[in-house]
Design an enzyme around this catalytic site. Structure first.
Site, PDB file in Angstrom:
ATOM      1  N   ASP A   1      -4.217   3.820   2.804  1.00  0.00           N
ATOM      2  CA  ASP A   1      -5.646   3.497   2.940  1.00  0.00           C
ATOM      3  C   ASP A   1      -5.850   2.019   3.292  1.00  0.00           C
ATOM      4  O   ASP A   1      -6.987   1.547   3.358  1.00  0.00           O
ATOM      5  CB  ASP A   1      -6.433   3.874   1.675  1.00  0.00           C
ATOM      6  CG  ASP A   1      -6.039   3.051   0.468  1.00  0.00           C
ATOM      7  OD1 ASP A   1      -5.081   2.234   0.581  1.00  0.00           O
ATOM      8  OD2 ASP A   1      -6.666   3.209  -0.593  1.00  0.00           O
TER       9      ASP A   1
ATOM     10  N   ASP B   1      -9.377 -16.113 -16.741  1.00  0.00           N
ATOM     11  CA  ASP B   1     -10.202 -16.515 -15.618  1.00  0.00           C
ATOM     12  C   ASP B   1     -11.373 -17.381 -16.063  1.00  0.00           C
ATOM     13  O   ASP B   1     -12.065 -17.044 -17.030  1.00  0.00           O
ATOM     14  CB  ASP B   1     -10.741 -15.239 -14.958  1.00  0.00           C
ATOM     15  CG  ASP B   1     -11.499 -15.512 -13.686  1.00  0.00           C
ATOM     16  OD1 ASP B   1     -10.857 -15.938 -12.714  1.00  0.00           O
ATOM     17  OD2 ASP B   1     -12.725 -15.326 -13.671  1.00  0.00           O
TER      18      ASP B   1
ATOM     19  N   ASP C   1       0.848  -1.193   0.000  1.00  0.00           N
ATOM     20  CA  ASP C   1       0.000   0.000   0.000  1.00  0.00           C
ATOM     21  C   ASP C   1       0.883   1.242   0.000  1.00  0.00           C
ATOM     22  O   ASP C   1       1.775   1.372   0.833  1.00  0.00           O
ATOM     23  CB  ASP C   1      -0.892  -0.031   1.257  1.00  0.00           C
ATOM     24  CG  ASP C   1      -1.720   1.233   1.418  1.00  0.00           C
ATOM     25  OD1 ASP C   1      -1.945   1.920   0.404  1.00  0.00           O
ATOM     26  OD2 ASP C   1      -2.135   1.513   2.558  1.00  0.00           O
TER      27      ASP C   1
ATOM     28  N   ASP D   1      -1.715  -1.220  -3.849  1.00  0.00           N
ATOM     29  CA  ASP D   1      -2.030  -0.470  -5.066  1.00  0.00           C
ATOM     30  C   ASP D   1      -0.867  -0.546  -6.043  1.00  0.00           C
ATOM     31  O   ASP D   1       0.199  -1.073  -5.728  1.00  0.00           O
ATOM     32  CB  ASP D   1      -2.391   0.984  -4.719  1.00  0.00           C
ATOM     33  CG  ASP D   1      -1.421   1.580  -3.713  1.00  0.00           C
ATOM     34  OD1 ASP D   1      -0.201   1.454  -3.938  1.00  0.00           O
ATOM     35  OD2 ASP D   1      -1.858   2.130  -2.677  1.00  0.00           O
TER      36      ASP D   1
ATOM     37  N   GLU E   1      -7.152 -20.634 -16.757  1.00  0.00           N
ATOM     38  CA  GLU E   1      -7.615 -21.261 -15.518  1.00  0.00           C
ATOM     39  C   GLU E   1      -8.657 -22.283 -15.953  1.00  0.00           C
ATOM     40  O   GLU E   1      -9.782 -21.931 -16.297  1.00  0.00           O
ATOM     41  CB  GLU E   1      -8.251 -20.239 -14.570  1.00  0.00           C
ATOM     42  CG  GLU E   1      -8.643 -20.910 -13.264  1.00  0.00           C
ATOM     43  CD  GLU E   1      -9.709 -20.147 -12.470  1.00  0.00           C
ATOM     44  OE1 GLU E   1      -9.733 -20.296 -11.247  1.00  0.00           O
ATOM     45  OE2 GLU E   1     -10.528 -19.424 -13.075  1.00  0.00           O
TER      46      GLU E   1
ATOM     47  N   ASN F   1      -0.433   4.577  -0.068  1.00  0.00           N
ATOM     48  CA  ASN F   1      -1.034   5.833   0.409  1.00  0.00           C
ATOM     49  C   ASN F   1      -1.768   5.703   1.745  1.00  0.00           C
ATOM     50  O   ASN F   1      -2.556   6.569   2.111  1.00  0.00           O
ATOM     51  CB  ASN F   1      -1.972   6.401  -0.659  1.00  0.00           C
ATOM     52  CG  ASN F   1      -3.102   5.431  -0.979  1.00  0.00           C
ATOM     53  OD1 ASN F   1      -3.089   4.288  -0.502  1.00  0.00           O
ATOM     54  ND2 ASN F   1      -4.062   5.866  -1.756  1.00  0.00           N
TER      55      ASN F   1
ATOM     56  N   HIS G   1      -4.185 -17.136  -5.255  1.00  0.00           N
ATOM     57  CA  HIS G   1      -5.125 -16.319  -4.478  1.00  0.00           C
ATOM     58  C   HIS G   1      -6.420 -17.061  -4.164  1.00  0.00           C
ATOM     59  O   HIS G   1      -7.234 -16.563  -3.397  1.00  0.00           O
ATOM     60  CB  HIS G   1      -5.423 -15.035  -5.239  1.00  0.00           C
ATOM     61  CG  HIS G   1      -6.191 -15.307  -6.499  1.00  0.00           C
ATOM     62  ND1 HIS G   1      -5.642 -16.017  -7.554  1.00  0.00           N
ATOM     63  CD2 HIS G   1      -7.454 -15.008  -6.854  1.00  0.00           C
ATOM     64  CE1 HIS G   1      -6.553 -16.130  -8.497  1.00  0.00           C
ATOM     65  NE2 HIS G   1      -7.657 -15.532  -8.109  1.00  0.00           N
ATOM     66  N   ASP G   2      -6.636 -18.207  -4.799  1.00  0.00           N
ATOM     67  CA  ASP G   2      -7.842 -19.004  -4.528  1.00  0.00           C
ATOM     68  C   ASP G   2      -7.551 -20.172  -3.592  1.00  0.00           C
ATOM     69  O   ASP G   2      -8.419 -21.019  -3.366  1.00  0.00           O
ATOM     70  CB  ASP G   2      -8.409 -19.579  -5.839  1.00  0.00           C
ATOM     71  CG  ASP G   2      -8.972 -18.492  -6.729  1.00  0.00           C
ATOM     72  OD1 ASP G   2      -9.443 -17.473  -6.198  1.00  0.00           O
ATOM     73  OD2 ASP G   2      -8.938 -18.670  -7.959  1.00  0.00           O
TER      74      ASP G   2
ATOM     75  N   ASP H   1      -4.987 -10.240 -15.985  1.00  0.00           N
ATOM     76  CA  ASP H   1      -6.028 -11.232 -15.737  1.00  0.00           C
ATOM     77  C   ASP H   1      -7.200 -10.876 -16.643  1.00  0.00           C
ATOM     78  O   ASP H   1      -7.630  -9.720 -16.666  1.00  0.00           O
ATOM     79  CB  ASP H   1      -6.450 -11.149 -14.258  1.00  0.00           C
ATOM     80  CG  ASP H   1      -6.750 -12.500 -13.668  1.00  0.00           C
ATOM     81  OD1 ASP H   1      -7.550 -13.231 -14.270  1.00  0.00           O
ATOM     82  OD2 ASP H   1      -6.198 -12.825 -12.599  1.00  0.00           O
TER      83      ASP H   1
HETATM   84  C1  GLC Z   1     -11.555 -17.521 -10.686  1.00  0.00           C
HETATM   85  C2  GLC Z   1     -10.691 -16.600  -9.846  1.00  0.00           C
HETATM   86  C3  GLC Z   1     -11.368 -16.372  -8.540  1.00  0.00           C
HETATM   87  C4  GLC Z   1     -12.691 -15.703  -8.802  1.00  0.00           C
HETATM   88  C5  GLC Z   1     -13.541 -16.496  -9.796  1.00  0.00           C
HETATM   89  C6  GLC Z   1     -14.647 -15.664 -10.343  1.00  0.00           C
HETATM   90  O1  GLC Z   1     -11.663 -18.766 -10.129  1.00  0.00           O
HETATM   91  O2  GLC Z   1      -9.404 -17.103  -9.719  1.00  0.00           O
HETATM   92  O3  GLC Z   1     -10.592 -15.614  -7.657  1.00  0.00           O
HETATM   93  O4  GLC Z   1     -13.387 -15.562  -7.597  1.00  0.00           O
HETATM   94  O5  GLC Z   1     -12.801 -16.928 -10.909  1.00  0.00           O
HETATM   95  O6  GLC Z   1     -14.174 -14.691 -11.221  1.00  0.00           O
HETATM   96 CA    CA Z   2      -3.581   2.108  -1.219  1.00  0.00          CA
END
Ligand code: GLC
Ligand code: CA
Length: 595
Positions: A28, A203, A24, A32, A261, A26, A336-337, A101
């Site tokens: 918040d 995605d 981050d 970013d 994906e 700034n 991230h999933d 993405d």
């Molecule tokens: C994919 C992404 C996930 C998102 C989902 C809906 O699985 O990796 O993070 O929630 O698609 O877009």
């Molecule tokens: Ca920020």
């Protein structure tokens, strides 16, 4: 090596940045783009070749940017298009490529297309989405991943119709059957390619084609993870036509790569996506490895039996066998999933965290596939394990909680399971140093920071020669300097060994032998073939090395690489497999003779 050509995206290492949690700038509390820019030299120091950036487009953030309201702009919280241009240039100056993405199975309900579409059936954008007119009765049941009711159709009064949303009700699914929708998507892709981005991570791409005869599948759908879901939810009849068209309309003519994906994909269909002469996609990632150690039904529930290494070897070996023929694979153990890699596949308890994180890195960087690391993996970040629902920010966890609550299911068990599998485990802010808020923000972080940041952080690891971070850097370099680790054939040994994963990588006259102890036990392990008595390992993630004759005394989570060695004369699984195929053919021939 297959006949397919060499390419930068096969040779590089991908590093995934979750912008909300990276840095981050700034105060918040939200990461970013200027924050990422301030860490460009750190990225370069890792030796990685490509960044996959999670969505940074305009979005009301129902699903942290996976609900896009403007494909041509940057999310206000993340910065501006000027910031983005600086980031892209900063990466390119450091010879790092950028993969964006691409989220085009759905948009946000705040996207202008949907805002128009929901006004009237006569709207020019009505057909951009999937609708079920109310006069036809109740829509055929479809499960929604993120909806608290579990229903993927939501009624819209102005059109007197239900719209489809496989994810949250703020994420309506785009209708790819409509030519205009597809053209609008290709336009977006060309815009970013022209800007100079080097590719897209795509995605939920298998969802774009649906069976729009909308068969009633209620009986089939017990839960969203029912094994048959792929057939009627996704992987629809036109999927490959669309991907082919997309390639022709956008990818052709640009030196870019695509990473799909591919949820629900099976081994048999993998090459339909990435076989090079089909001209669709370049790489994909599957979920077969990720689902190991979870129960088959229900939300991601850890299997009490734990991880079965024999199965894990089987999965990764089978996928290697596919891509040995054509196309190209990727390999990852978290994103991230998913929860944190070391918590899930290694051991994040005290003394074993470092050694098991290094072992997992050795695995990812020595397989025949483009490795994808998730930010924080390189310092061995761990699951946060929230114990109350209020700590979560992820719509998946929150709405699943509500759903289970409405079904009067065991919420305590759910919360316990989420400590292993929740996505927020992997999304806690990056731990830069031991100052307040781990150096991530001067404000209040959007998601709690793991308390272990005071000792587990990048600064501490940077000044320790034997840290996970330094090991990562060295391993990335090693992969770059050893073509056998990229293009060499992979051969598995001792496939039934329950704790040890052993394989070789061979290119031309050179072979590397990789031995990984996936357990917390010390193991006496008989090597599949003899090594020179005075051999020293090329890589060792521990301080000990003990070889007596053919027997290796392996420490918990020890990872060793030997070589370069001459190609082994002792056949591994590949040779056995070739022999088996030959035998099968011979028996076929003899059957033919018998007839
Ligand atoms: C994919 C992404 C996930 C998102 C989902 C809906 O699985 O990796 O993070 O929630 O698609 O877009
Ligand atoms: Ca920020």
């Amino acid at each position: 090596m297959s006949e397919t050509g060499k390419n930068w995206w096969k040779e590089g290492v991908i590093y995934q940045i979750y912008p909300r949690s990276f840095k981050d700038s700034n105060g918040d509390g939200i990461g970013d783009i200027p924050g990422i820019i301030s860490k460009l030299d750190y990225l370069q120091s890792l030796g990685i070749d490509m960044v996959w950036l999670n969505p940074v487009y305009g979005s009301p953030n129902d699903d942290n940017g996976y609900d896009i309201s403007d494909y041509y702009d940057i999310m206000k919280e993340f910065g501006t298009m000027e910031d983005f241009d600086v980031l892209l240039k900063g990466l390119h100056d450091r010879k790092i490529r950028l993969l964006m993405d691409l989220v085009v199975n759905h948009t946000s309900d705040e996207h202008p297309w949907f805002k128009e579409a929901k006004q009237s059936r006569k709207s020019a954008y009505y057909n951009y989405y999937h609708w079920w007119p109310a006069e036809k009765g109740t829509p055929p049941f479809r499960y929604s991943h993120f909806d608290a009711t579990g229903n993927a159709w939501t009624y819209n009064k102005a059109t007197n119709a239900y719209y489809l949303h496989y994810f949250s009700e703020k994420m309506p699914d785009l209708n790819w059957e409509n030519v205009a929708t597809r053209q609008a998507i290709y336009e977006i892709m060309r815009f970013w390619f022209k800007k100079g981005v080097d590719g897209f991570r795509m995605d939920a791409i298998c969802y774009i084609s649906k069976d729009t005869s909308w068969p009633d599948v209620r009986d089939l759908v017990k839960t969203k993870y029912n094994k048959d879901w792929g057939g009627y939810y996704a992987h629809g009849p036109h999927l490959h036509d669309y991907l082919k068209e997309m390639h022709k309309e956008t990818i052709e003519g640009f030196d870019v790569t695509t990473l799909a994906e591919a949820s629900g994909i099976t081994i048999d269909e993998a090459l339909l996506f990435v076989k090079e002469d089909r001209k669709q996609l370049h790489m994909l990632y599957h979920f077969e490895g990720m689902m190991l150690g979870y129960e088959k039904e229900g939300y991601k529930r850890p299997d009490p039996k734990g991880l079965d290494l024999v199965k894990l070897k089987k999965v990764y070996t089978a996928w290697d066998e596919v891509f040995e023929q054509d196309g190209w694979g990727t390999i990852y153990l978290g994103n991230h999933d998913q929860p944190r890699m070391v918590s899930r596949w290694g051991n994040d308890a005290g003394e074993f965290r470092e050694v098991s994180a290094k072992m997992l890195m050795t695995f990812l960087l020595t397989m025949r596939a483009t490795p994808i690391f998730y930010n924080g993996d390189e310092i061995g970040m761990t699951n946060i394990r929230f114990d109350k629902i209020e700590d979560y920010r992820d719509i998946e966890t929150i709405n699943m909680y509500k759903y289970l609550q409405s079904k009067k299911e065991d919420l305590e068990r759910f919360l316990k399971d989420q400590q292993t599998s929740a996505r927020d485990n992997g999304r806690t802010p990056f731990q830069w140093d031991d100052t307040a808020n781990a150096g991530f923000t001067t404000g209040k972080p959007w998601l709690k920071i793991n308390d272990n940041y005071t000792t587990l952080n990048a600064a501490a690891e940077n000044s320790n020669d034997r840290s996970i971070l330094q090991f990562f850097r060295q391993m990335v370099l090693l992969r770059k300097h050893k073509p056998s680790l990229i293009y060499g054939t992979y051969d598995l040994y001792d496939e039934k060994h329950p704790q040890i994963y052993t394989y070789t990588r061979t290119l031309d006259k050179e072979m590397l032998l990789i031995v990984l102890n996936f357990s917390k036990q010390k193991i006496h392990y008989d090597l599949p073939f003899q090594l020179a008595a005075d051999i020293e390992p090329l890589v060792n993630n521990t301080l000990t090395f003990n070889l007596q004759g053919n027997m290796l005394m392996l420490e918990p989570y020890q990872a060793l690489i030997f070589g370069p060695l001459p190609p082994s004369k002792v056949p591994g699984r590949r040779a056995e497999r070739a022999l088996k195929i030959k035998e099968e053919n011979t028996s076929l021939e003899s059957t033919e003779v018998a007839f």
